[in-house]
Motif scaffolding. Structure first.
Motif, PDB file in Angstrom:
ATOM      1  N   GLU A  98     -14.004  12.827   8.108  1.00  0.00           N
ATOM      2  CA  GLU A  98     -13.724  14.190   7.673  1.00  0.00           C
ATOM      3  C   GLU A  98     -13.561  14.253   6.153  1.00  0.00           C
ATOM      4  N   TYR A  99     -13.810  15.442   5.623  1.00  0.00           N
ATOM      5  CA  TYR A  99     -13.773  15.672   4.175  1.00  0.00           C
ATOM      6  C   TYR A  99     -12.862  16.856   3.874  1.00  0.00           C
ATOM      7  N   THR A 100     -12.570  17.059   2.608  1.00  0.00           N
ATOM      8  CA  THR A 100     -11.822  18.239   2.189  1.00  0.00           C
ATOM      9  C   THR A 100     -12.534  18.868   0.999  1.00  0.00           C
ATOM     10  N   GLY A 147     -17.540   4.580  14.535  1.00  0.00           N
ATOM     11  CA  GLY A 147     -17.511   4.015  15.873  1.00  0.00           C
ATOM     12  C   GLY A 147     -16.481   2.904  15.974  1.00  0.00           C
ATOM     13  N   GLY A 148     -16.397   2.271  17.143  1.00  0.00           N
ATOM     14  CA  GLY A 148     -15.405   1.215  17.337  1.00  0.00           C
ATOM     15  C   GLY A 148     -14.004   1.766  17.211  1.00  0.00           C
ATOM     16  N   ASN A 149     -13.167   1.094  16.429  1.00  0.00           N
ATOM     17  CA  ASN A 149     -11.766   1.514  16.284  1.00  0.00           C
ATOM     18  C   ASN A 149     -11.472   2.125  14.913  1.00  0.00           C
ATOM     19  N   VAL A 150     -12.528   2.563  14.206  1.00  0.00           N
ATOM     20  CA  VAL A 150     -12.346   3.035  12.828  1.00  0.00           C
ATOM     21  C   VAL A 150     -12.865   4.459  12.645  1.00  0.00           C
ATOM     22  N   SER A 151     -12.079   5.265  11.958  1.00  0.00           N
ATOM     23  CA  SER A 151     -12.523   6.566  11.462  1.00  0.00           C
ATOM     24  C   SER A 151     -11.668   6.890  10.237  1.00  0.00           C
ATOM     25  N   GLY A 152     -11.627   8.151   9.833  1.00  0.00           N
ATOM     26  CA  GLY A 152     -10.790   8.492   8.691  1.00  0.00           C
ATOM     27  C   GLY A 152     -11.329   9.635   7.872  1.00  0.00           C
ATOM     28  N   THR A 153     -10.919   9.686   6.612  1.00  0.00           N
ATOM     29  CA  THR A 153     -11.298  10.764   5.700  1.00  0.00           C
ATOM     30  C   THR A 153     -11.887  10.195   4.417  1.00  0.00           C
ATOM     31  N   SER A 154     -12.734  10.986   3.783  1.00  0.00           N
ATOM     32  CA  SER A 154     -13.399  10.566   2.547  1.00  0.00           C
ATOM     33  C   SER A 154     -12.959  11.443   1.388  1.00  0.00           C
ATOM     34  N   ASP A 155     -12.801  10.819   0.221  1.00  0.00           N
ATOM     35  CA  ASP A 155     -12.442  11.565  -0.988  1.00  0.00           C
ATOM     36  C   ASP A 155     -13.658  11.868  -1.862  1.00  0.00           C
ATOM     37  N   LEU A 156     -14.847  11.726  -1.294  1.00  0.00           N
ATOM     38  CA  LEU A 156     -16.067  11.912  -2.072  1.00  0.00           C
ATOM     39  C   LEU A 156     -16.291  13.386  -2.387  1.00  0.00           C
ATOM     40  N   ALA A 157     -16.354  13.702  -3.667  1.00  0.00           N
ATOM     41  CA  ALA A 157     -16.729  15.039  -4.120  1.00  0.00           C
ATOM     42  C   ALA A 157     -18.235  15.038  -4.394  1.00  0.00           C
ATOM     43  N   PRO A 158     -18.868  16.203  -4.393  1.00  0.00           N
ATOM     44  CA  PRO A 158     -20.326  16.254  -4.634  1.00  0.00           C
ATOM     45  C   PRO A 158     -20.687  15.653  -5.994  1.00  0.00           C
ATOM     46  N   LEU A 162      -5.961  15.652   1.713  1.00  0.00           N
ATOM     47  CA  LEU A 162      -6.750  14.626   2.398  1.00  0.00           C
ATOM     48  C   LEU A 162      -5.867  13.822   3.345  1.00  0.00           C
ATOM     49  N   GLY A 163      -4.669  13.480   2.870  1.00  0.00           N
ATOM     50  CA  GLY A 163      -3.725  12.768   3.723  1.00  0.00           C
ATOM     51  C   GLY A 163      -3.301  13.583   4.925  1.00  0.00           C
ATOM     52  N   VAL A 164      -3.098  14.882   4.714  1.00  0.00           N
ATOM     53  CA  VAL A 164      -2.732  15.769   5.830  1.00  0.00           C
ATOM     54  C   VAL A 164      -3.817  15.764   6.898  1.00  0.00           C
ATOM     55  N   THR A 165      -5.065  15.866   6.464  1.00  0.00           N
ATOM     56  CA  THR A 165      -6.179  15.827   7.417  1.00  0.00           C
ATOM     57  C   THR A 165      -6.174  14.520   8.209  1.00  0.00           C
ATOM     58  N   LYS A 208       1.631  10.368   1.368  1.00  0.00           N
ATOM     59  CA  LYS A 208       2.655  11.389   1.644  1.00  0.00           C
ATOM     60  C   LYS A 208       2.112  12.478   2.572  1.00  0.00           C
ATOM     61  N   GLY A 209       0.902  12.942   2.284  1.00  0.00           N
ATOM     62  CA  GLY A 209       0.298  13.962   3.133  1.00  0.00           C
ATOM     63  C   GLY A 209       0.128  13.483   4.561  1.00  0.00           C
TER      64      GLY A 209
END
Length: 321
Positions: free
Chosen positions: A288-290, A134-145, A264-267, A48-49
């Motif tokens: 990218e992270y949030t 790299g290549g055609n892939v990127s995105g966001t991570s949901d990893l918390a510390p 995270l979805g918004v990012t 949704k984000g």
């Protein structure tokens, strides 16, 4: 006279084009494939984000979403990804690890953005991953510390001795989190034992065994667990759960150090807009992270007699919804 009217009409249309380029077809229309592994609160919020952000950036009339849900089946992810490639979509959102693996295997040309991915190096089996796929892939991570999640166990249950690590063995990112948290909990003096389930069919049985042998349970960010929180809750009695993300915490946990999957979805949506508008190259975009924050499950805390006012004094906020 007919020729004069035709010429006049053409001049009017040209004038309209000058004042309103969009009405003359100069706004690009993009087709975005959305591949989501399974339906549960966290992944739904990320999707949704993403959609909200992309529509805000491009305009509702300029983007078409083709959404498909694999219902937790990796093989179905492969089929959906292949279908998106055959349809020549302009970009693929891959929501969860199995979706990312399928999309990245299906195409080297169409930009693929992952979201709700814990660790891209693990998910894509990348050696020496430095933050940019790299290549055609990127995105966001949901990893918390993860060290801070382990510290949360110590903060809330300093007298506990044994921590059960409950997770799905089929999810590599869950394995990654469990290994890291186990190491951190060991440093804090806890005895840790792993309790893994292969799929949703044995969640209840494994959760029951884990609860019987543990003072506290830790459940990482795990798609199978997230879709089975009701089964987990019904199997663990009064054993508290520290969760890796808010969806699991809201279903069966006491507390989490987690993120907003909507944010995270918004990012991710903003990243997609930059790619589609030609403002950035996916190959050069780092993951990218949030920001993560402390949250608690009000209902579960009240069931277990936990002082929520004390939690709020420590910086925890109630999970909404």
């Amino acid at each position: 006279m007919k020729k004069i009217l035709t010429l006049a009409l053409a001049l009017v249309m040209m004038a309209l084009c000058v004042t309103s380029l969009a009405s003359c077809g100069n706004s690009a229309k993009y087709t975005v494939g959305v591949l989501q592994l399974v339906q549960h609160d966290a992944l739904d919020a990320a999707t949704k984000g993403f959609k909200d952000a992309l529509v805000a950036e491009l305009g509702e009339e300029n983007v078409e979403f083709v959404e498909q849900n694999a219902n937790g089946e990796s093989a179905v992810c492969n089929t959906i990804a292949a279908d998106f490639v055959s349809k020549k979509v302009d970009l693929i959102l891959a929501n969860a690890t199995a979706a990312l693996q399928a999309a990245s295997a299906a195409t080297e040309d169409i930009p693929v953005l992952g979201t709700s991915i814990t660790e891209y190096g693990v998910a894509l089996e990348l050696e020496n991953f430095n933050g940019t796929v790299g290549g055609n892939v990127s995105g966001t991570s949901d990893l918390a510390p993860l060290d801070q999640q382990a510290a949360m166990v110590k903060e809330l249950y300093p007298d506990a001795k044994k921590v059960g690590l409950l997770f799905c063995s089929a999810e590599p990112n869950s394995r990654y989190q469990v290994d890291k948290v186990k190491e951190e909990l060991g440093k804090l003096g806890y005895e840790c034992k792993e309790f893994s389930f292969a799929d949703s069919n044995d969640v209840a049985t494994v959760a029951s065994a884990a609860a019987a042998d543990s003072d506290v349970l830790y459940v990482p960010t795990d798609n199978t667990a997230a879709s089975c929180t009701e089964s987990i809750l019904g199997s663990i009695g009064t054993t508290p759960v520290i969760a890796g993300e808010p969806g699991i915490c809201g279903g069966c946990g006491v507390a989490t150090l987690g993120i907003s999957y909507y944010d995270l979805g918004v990012t991710t949506g903003k990243m997609a807009a930059k790619i589609l508008k030609g403002e950035a190259k996916v190959s050069e975009m780092p993951i990218e992270y949030t920001t993560a924050s402390k949250m608690y499950n009000k209902e579960r805390c009240e069931e277990l007699g936990i002082d929520t006012a004390a939690l709020e004094a420590k910086g925890y906020s109630a999970i909404e919804g």
